[in-house]
Design an enzyme around this catalytic site. Structure first.
Site, short mmCIF file in Angstrom:
data_model
loop_
_atom_site.label_atom_id
_atom_site.label_comp_id
_atom_site.label_asym_id
_atom_site.label_seq_id
_atom_site.Cartn_x
_atom_site.Cartn_y
_atom_site.Cartn_z
N ASP A 195 -11.52 7.04 1.77
CA ASP A 195 -11.52 7.55 0.40
C ASP A 195 -11.02 8.99 0.42
O ASP A 195 -11.41 9.79 1.26
CB ASP A 195 -12.94 7.48 -0.17
CG ASP A 195 -12.96 7.67 -1.68
OD1 ASP A 195 -12.97 6.66 -2.40
OD2 ASP A 195 -12.92 8.86 -2.10
N ILE A 196 -10.14 9.32 -0.51
CA ILE A 196 -9.61 10.69 -0.57
C ILE A 196 -10.66 11.58 -1.24
O ILE A 196 -11.22 11.24 -2.29
CB ILE A 196 -8.30 10.75 -1.38
CG1 ILE A 196 -7.26 9.79 -0.75
CG2 ILE A 196 -7.76 12.18 -1.44
CD1 ILE A 196 -5.97 9.67 -1.54
N GLU A 204 -8.23 5.54 -5.27
CA GLU A 204 -7.93 6.37 -4.11
C GLU A 204 -8.62 5.79 -2.88
O GLU A 204 -8.92 6.50 -1.92
CB GLU A 204 -8.38 7.81 -4.37
CG GLU A 204 -9.86 8.08 -4.41
CD GLU A 204 -10.47 7.95 -5.81
OE1 GLU A 204 -9.94 7.18 -6.63
OE2 GLU A 204 -11.48 8.64 -6.08
#
Lengths: 276, 327
Positions: free
Chosen positions: B203-204, B246
């Site tokens: 996950d960003i 994301e």
């Protein structure tokens, strides 16, 4: 290339002159037809004889049904021969359909030809009433072509090749060798159709080279009305009516044929003196 | 004329070079229906139909003059009542008393004519049929070629559609559906073969801020760049996918915990060090490695928990699910 064309059309050159005289045979026959006439001109001219692809001793492998579908294909061969021998200002002598083939060639390359000498020419064999009488109804021409078909001595050979795959029959080959007429049934039939069902009346109007028409009396193939039509329509022509009867004066009346060609050439050319 | 020749079982005819009939025997006169006085001295055209007149001039005449003979010529005669009589003709050119004679002998060939006509008809029919067959074969060939090229187009299109169906358009990684399918397949395969399988969930960090501060275009660029890094770090059998906004995942077949952690750490560090044209971008990763009896759901939820822990512990780090269990 040049050599190929000379072989393809079995071109033979003779004579002591420089001016070229090219003899084109009529329908279905080969250069032998000229043997009573052509030799006379060897003293003053360069005499050139040839066979159409599909006749005589031409290269039969060069035959292409699409090229020779109409007379233009044969006219192309005249160009090829002239180009191969680098001929210019040719005196073209054509018998019957040979005359029409030469006429077509001259329309394409007028500069190559100086004179057209036409023996028994016909631009259209079919009657086209009310203004044109070629001498034949369609049934007559079909019957003629059928009769030719029944007479090809190549038939047996043709059928045996097709059906039995017999490569050769020596006794037949010899007969074919001796014959001067069309021997390959498929080629001859196509040539017959190209010849007898062609209509070149439009082309007659396009000729610019001066011409001589030799018209026989009692010619069943090119009647006198057709000769008159040619004379009337060609831009610059001379018509000689012959005492000779039939369609092949160069065979039946070689002396008269030579004499009239000579007379025409003498009146046309300064400096050319005949010994005939 | 010799009496025997006069009534011989063949027609006899003698012509001069102009084609005039000089002599003719009774047999031929009978066949034609003329009497002698009607034909004597007349041109042969009298007894020839139109086609034969041309044929006579085109072939018979040149042949007899140039070769002195004609052999086996088929030609048609015309009777007084205008009937066509097919005949077979032989001729010699003979000299008698200093004059030339074209002596002809002919035999009617009605039956043979019909027979030959039938043969020719068959031949023509065969020719036509062969021509048609050739044409049909050519047409079939053309159709077959068209079919083949259409089929190829279709196959090509199918391939494209298939790719579209399993691909995330933005990053060119696999999409969520494809991830689920692949994960399910891999879990089954690995448990059958008693092999281990690892899964990374990525996950960003603070992605919402990127979108808000730099716009969606930049956000998309970041997603694309991360996609490239994941593809780049993937081995031959690894499957990288984008499964949410994301959120990314990498399936690592035949990979144990320590190998999976190495790969995850390499990805994390590469993202951290990459030049993003904006404040540093980092990612958090949760890793899970399969246990016996795992399904794709249990594996996925352990990786998800590990990711959650990575986030909670301050982001930009890798956590393996096994390490949570022991705590």
């Amino acid at each position: 290339m040049n050599q190929n064309i000379l072989i393809r059309n079995n071109v033979n050159v003779a004579g002591r002159g420089t001016k070229a005289m090219l003899f084109a045979p009529g329908f279905g026959c080969d250069q032998n037809m000229w043997r009573l006439v052509a030799s006379f001109f060897e003293e003053h001219f360069r005499v050139i004889l040839f066979d159409y692809v599909g006749s005589g001793k031409s290269d039969y492998n060069a035959y292409s049904p699409s090229k020779y579908r109409d007379l233009k294909g044969y006219a192309q061969d005249i160009h090829d021969i002239c180009a191969a021998l680098e001929l210019k200002d040719v005196i073209f002598v054509g018998h019957s359909v040979g005359a029409v083939i030469g006429m077509l060639a001259s329309i394409q390359e007028p500069d190559r030809f100086e004179q057209l000498i036409m023996i028994g020419p016909s631009p259209c064999y079919l009657n086209d009433p009310p203004n044109y009488s070629g001498g034949f109804e369609r049934e007559d021409l079909e019957a003629l072509i059928d009769m030719m078909e029944m007479n090809y001595i190549g038939w047996a050979n043709y059928l045996s090749q097709v059906i039995m795959k017999n490569p050769e029959r020596p006794e037949l080959s010899k007969e074919l060798e001796e014959s001067f007429c069309s021997t390959d049934p498929t080629v001859a039939r196509q040539f017959a159709i190209a010849t007898f069902f062609s209509d070149n009346r439009e082309d007659v109007l396009k000729v610019t080279v001066p011409s001589l028409i030799l018209q026989c009396s009692d010619d069943a193939i090119a009647p006198i009305e057709v000769g008159r039509y040619m004379h009337r329509t060609l831009s610059e022509s001379t018509l000689y009516l012959m005492e000779a009867t039939g369609h092949c004066p160069h065979v039946s009346h070689p002396e008269e044929t030579v004499r009239l060609i000579n007379k025409y050439l003498t009146t046309t050319f300064a400096g050319y003196t005949s010994n005939g | 004329m010799d009496e025997q020749l006069n009534v011989a079982p063949c027609g006899y005819l003698s012509l001069d070079d102009e084609g005039a009939i000089l002599e003719i025997n009774e047999t031929l006169l009978g066949l034609l229906g003329y009497n002698f006085h009607e034909v004597q001295g007349r041109h042969i055209n009298l007894i020839l139909p139109i086609a034969s007149r041309s044929f006579y001039q085109l072939y018979f005449y040149p042949m007899i003059r140039l070769q002195n003979k004609v052999e086996e010529m088929y030609i048609s005669l015309k009777s007084k009542t205008e009937q066509d009589i097919p005949i077979l003709l032989n001729a010699f050119r003979n000299e008698r008393d200093g004059k030339m004679f074209n002596d002809c002998v002919c035999v009617p060939m009605k039956r043979r004519y019909e027979y030959e006509q039938a043969l020719l008809a068959v031949k023509r029919e065969t020719d036509t049929r062969n021509k048609m067959k050739k044409k049909q074969i050519a047409e079939l060939d053309l159709l077959r070629h068209e079919l083949e090229s259409k089929q190829n187009e279709l196959l090509e299109l199918n391939k494209k559609l298939q790719k579209l169906a399993v691909t995330d358009e933005l990053t060119d990684l696999k999409n969520r559906r494809s991830l689920q399918e692949n994960l399910s397949l891999n879990v089954t395969l690995h448990s059958e073969r008693f092999q281990t399988l690892s899964l990374l969930l990525i996950d960003i960090d603070y992605f919402k801020n990127i979108n808000d501060n730099f716009g969606h275009m930049m956000g998309d660029n970041v997603l694309r760049e991360l996609g490239k890094i994941l593809k780049d770090e993937s081995r031959k059998d690894d499957i990288a996918a984008r499964y949410g906004g994301e959120e990314f995942a990498v399936i690592l077949p035949n990979t144990n915990k320590s190998e999976a952690l190495k790969i995850a750490e390499r990805i994390r560090s590469r993202v951290e060090k990459a030049n993003w044209d904006m404040p540093n971008i980092t990612i958090s990763i949760g890793v899970a490695t399969s246990l016996s009896g795992d399904t794709e759901n249990t594996l996925q939820s352990r990786a998800d928990r590990a990711l959650y822990v990575s986030k909670n512990r301050g982001r930009n780090q890798v956590t393996h699910a096994n390490d949570l269990v022991h705590k």
